[in-house]
Motif scaffolding. Structure first.
Motif, PDB file in Angstrom:
ATOM      1  N   GLU A  16       0.770  -1.300   0.199  1.00 33.03           N
ATOM      2  CA  GLU A  16      -0.055  -0.036   0.081  1.00 33.03           C
ATOM      3  C   GLU A  16       0.900   1.113   0.275  1.00 33.03           C
ATOM      4  N   ASP A  18       1.812   3.377  -2.341  1.00 31.88           N
ATOM      5  CA  ASP A  18       1.230   4.324  -3.032  1.00 31.88           C
ATOM      6  C   ASP A  18      -0.171   4.409  -3.274  1.00 31.88           C
ATOM      7  N   MET A  19      -0.953   3.649  -2.236  1.00 33.28           N
ATOM      8  CA  MET A  19      -2.196   3.665  -2.335  1.00 33.28           C
ATOM      9  C   MET A  19      -3.165   4.776  -2.008  1.00 33.28           C
ATOM     10  N   GLY A  22      -9.077   6.409  -3.130  1.00 33.65           N
ATOM     11  CA  GLY A  22     -10.016   5.636  -3.942  1.00 33.65           C
ATOM     12  C   GLY A  22      -9.471   4.164  -4.099  1.00 33.65           C
ATOM     13  N   ALA A  23      -8.226   3.893  -4.213  1.00 32.24           N
ATOM     14  CA  ALA A  23      -7.965   2.423  -4.265  1.00 32.24           C
ATOM     15  C   ALA A  23      -8.142   1.483  -3.070  1.00 32.24           C
ATOM     16  N   LEU A  24      -7.862   2.573  -1.872  1.00 34.04           N
ATOM     17  CA  LEU A  24      -8.166   1.620  -0.500  1.00 34.04           C
ATOM     18  C   LEU A  24      -9.702   1.347  -0.451  1.00 34.04           C
ATOM     19  N   ALA A  26     -11.747   0.868  -2.783  1.00 34.17           N
ATOM     20  CA  ALA A  26     -12.196  -0.086  -3.684  1.00 34.17           C
ATOM     21  C   ALA A  26     -11.882  -1.230  -3.192  1.00 34.17           C
ATOM     22  N   ARG A  27     -11.047  -1.534  -2.359  1.00 34.71           N
ATOM     23  CA  ARG A  27     -10.714  -2.902  -1.726  1.00 34.71           C
ATOM     24  C   ARG A  27     -11.687  -3.463  -0.641  1.00 34.71           C
ATOM     25  N   ARG A 161       0.311  11.968   1.683  1.00 34.52           N
ATOM     26  CA  ARG A 161      -0.513  11.725   0.747  1.00 34.52           C
ATOM     27  C   ARG A 161      -1.144  13.080   0.105  1.00 34.52           C
ATOM     28  N   ASP A 186      -3.299  11.837  -5.212  1.00 36.12           N
ATOM     29  CA  ASP A 186      -3.794  10.529  -5.841  1.00 36.12           C
ATOM     30  C   ASP A 186      -5.316  10.640  -5.647  1.00 36.12           C
ATOM     31  N   SER A 188      -7.299   9.357  -7.858  1.00 35.77           N
ATOM     32  CA  SER A 188      -7.914   8.256  -9.060  1.00 35.77           C
ATOM     33  C   SER A 188      -8.933   7.685  -7.999  1.00 35.77           C
ATOM     34  N   GLY A 189      -9.909   7.325  -8.871  1.00 32.51           N
ATOM     35  CA  GLY A 189     -11.297   6.446  -8.016  1.00 32.51           C
ATOM     36  C   GLY A 189     -12.110   7.152  -7.240  1.00 32.51           C
TER      37      GLY A 189
END
Length: 277
Positions: A16, A18-19, A22-24, A26-27, A161, A186, A188-189
């Motif tokens: 994680e 670079d998470m 949004g990516a978090l 999504a999990r 971040r 970041d 994204s998402g």
């Protein structure tokens, strides 16, 4: 009720480093009946608890995953019950679904213990019986012309971040007030509302500037209202302000405000904070 045991995903969680948020979100792994599991939020921790905006954003993601097709989010009441760990389970329950308004309760659990509970208010727009335009701050210094915030070794890890720039008022901000331009590195998402919920709690309480000696501070509750449709903002920049309305006996009442890059107020909140030390 505490959620049932789910599959163990800790061993398969990817790095994680670079998470983004949004990516978090999504999990979130569905467990059925409005319940989800999430593992590996280490990059969003601040000491022994998760950054409040990240935890609230995960709860929001659980709500809209459990009940797709909801009208726009209008308000939320977040209760920070106990430290939120990097491995958690979320539960979303529809309390009431009317013709225009839906109310959803989300609960976050760590090791079977309730750690956060939030009431989300979603409401469809309708013809308004009158209108008042959200406040606009005409005297903003743009984020591009604002100085970067210097490195602070005491800052929580999750702030790495984010990009942060100073936004104090000319002549200095009022006592017990902190103002900063903030954006996620970041994005994204993230839909616009997820971004607001995730970033709206990014600043320390304004009371931190009035503390006589260094000590921990902790959010207890956060009530937020979104002021109409979420307008766009330039390159992800949002102006945040925290201001203490009263500080004493180990507590502070804080007003939180958020504007877009054009100075349009987008969100306002009220937060109760515990002041230690």
């Amino acid at each position: 009720m505490p959620p049932a045991d789910g599959p163990d995903l800790v061993e398969t969680a990817p790095s994680e480093a670079d998470m983004g948020l949004g990516a978090l979100a999504a999990r979130l792994v569905p467990l059925g009946e409005g319940r989800f599991r999430l593992d590996g939020a280490e990059g969003w921790m601040q000491g022994r608890t998760m950054y409040g905006g990240a935890a609230a954003s995960i709860a929001y993601a659980a709500a809209i995953k459990a009940f797709p097709g909801l009208p726009p989010l209008r308000a939320a009441q977040v209760g920070f019950v106990a430290p939120v760990g990097e491995h958690l389970e979320a539960e979303a329950v529809m309390l009431r679904q009317g013709r225009s308004v839906s109310q959803i309760e989300t609960s976050l659990y760590c090791e079977g213990t309730l750690v956060q509970r939030t009431l989300w208010l979603f409401g469809a727009g309708r013809t308004s019986n009158g209108s008042i335009t959200a406040a606009r701050d005409e005297g903003l210094t743009s984020p591009e012309d604002s100085p970067n915030l210097g490195k602070n070794e005491m800052a929580p890890a999750f702030t790495a971040r984010m990009d942060l720039r100073r936004a104090d008022l000319p002549g200095g901000s009022p006592p017990g007030t902190i103002r900063r331009w903030v954006r996620f590195k970041d994005r994204s998402g993230l839909d616009p509302v997820s971004e607001l919920v995730g970033i709206g709690d990014a600043l320390p309480p304004g009371s931190a500037r009035a503390m006589e000696r260094q000590g921990p501070i902790s959010s207890i509750t956060w009530a937020l209202t979104i002021l109409g449709d979420v307008p766009p903002t330039r390159e992800g920049w949002w102006l945040l302000e925290t201001r203490s309305n009263h500080m004493g006996e180990g507590f502070s009442s804080e007003t939180l405000r958020l504007w877009n890059s054009e100075g349009v107020e987008v969100m306002r909140g009220l937060q109760s904070v515990a002041v230690f030390g």
